[in-house]
Design a protein around this motif. Structure first.
Motif, PDB file in Angstrom:
ATOM      1  N   LYS A  12       0.812  -1.213   0.000  1.00 40.98           N
ATOM      2  CA  LYS A  12       0.000   0.000   0.000  1.00 40.98           C
ATOM      3  C   LYS A  12       0.849   1.268   0.000  1.00 40.98           C
ATOM      4  O   LYS A  12       0.455   2.264  -0.594  1.00 40.98           O
ATOM      5  CB  LYS A  12      -0.906  -0.025   1.230  1.00 40.98           C
ATOM      6  CG  LYS A  12      -1.868   1.084   1.339  1.00 40.98           C
ATOM      7  CD  LYS A  12      -3.155   0.690   0.724  1.00 40.98           C
ATOM      8  CE  LYS A  12      -4.170   1.776   1.030  1.00 40.98           C
ATOM      9  NZ  LYS A  12      -5.222   1.794   0.094  1.00 40.98           N
TER      10      LYS A  12
ATOM     11  N   ASP B 184       2.900   1.106  -6.537  1.00 38.88           N
ATOM     12  CA  ASP B 184       1.636   1.795  -6.811  1.00 38.88           C
ATOM     13  C   ASP B 184       0.875   1.156  -7.966  1.00 38.88           C
ATOM     14  O   ASP B 184      -0.328   1.352  -8.091  1.00 38.88           O
ATOM     15  CB  ASP B 184       1.879   3.277  -7.134  1.00 38.88           C
ATOM     16  CG  ASP B 184       2.209   4.085  -5.894  1.00 38.88           C
ATOM     17  OD1 ASP B 184       1.898   3.610  -4.794  1.00 38.88           O
ATOM     18  OD2 ASP B 184       2.769   5.185  -6.047  1.00 38.88           O
TER      19      ASP B 184
ATOM     20  N   THR C 281       6.230   3.298  -3.044  1.00 38.19           N
ATOM     21  CA  THR C 281       5.861   4.024  -4.262  1.00 38.19           C
ATOM     22  C   THR C 281       5.984   3.175  -5.524  1.00 38.19           C
ATOM     23  O   THR C 281       5.146   3.298  -6.411  1.00 38.19           O
ATOM     24  CB  THR C 281       6.717   5.291  -4.415  1.00 38.19           C
ATOM     25  OG1 THR C 281       8.098   4.935  -4.391  1.00 38.19           O
ATOM     26  CG2 THR C 281       6.430   6.268  -3.295  1.00 38.19           C
TER      27      THR C 281
END
Length: 92
Positions: free
Chosen positions: A26, A32, A29
């Motif tokens: 979650k 994502d 980065t």
């Protein structure tokens, strides 16, 4: 209150491991690209695998309990998120 019955259906080590993996998916980065809708499925499969590793056997019970523990980690994350959001709103 005796909570020993929880260890019959939940595998605490699997819940904690899946909670950490779910949090990483979650919040990192470069992950994502993984949609939030896939996180419960990923954690269920990971929980099933980790449940078999934790118990040392491969069987229907260990797979189901592990997958159930992986999904429980998703619910645990959501509960913590709601509690934290509520505290933030009260502090404002």
């Amino acid at each position: 209150m005796n909570l020993n019955f929880l260890t019959d259906y939940y595998v605490p080590v699997v819940i904690i491991a899946c909670l950490i993996v779910g949090y990483c998916i979650k919040h990192i980065t470069w992950l994502d690209k993984v949609s939030n809708q896939y996180i419960p499925a990923i954690l269920a499969v990971l929980g099933a695998v980790l449940g078999c590793i934790a118990s040392g056997t491969i069987g229907l019970n260990t797979i189901v309990y592990g997958a159930f523990s992986g999904l429980a980690s998703t619910g645990l994350h959501q509960a913590f998120t709601k509690i934290i959001e509520r505290e933030d709103k009260e502090n404002e």
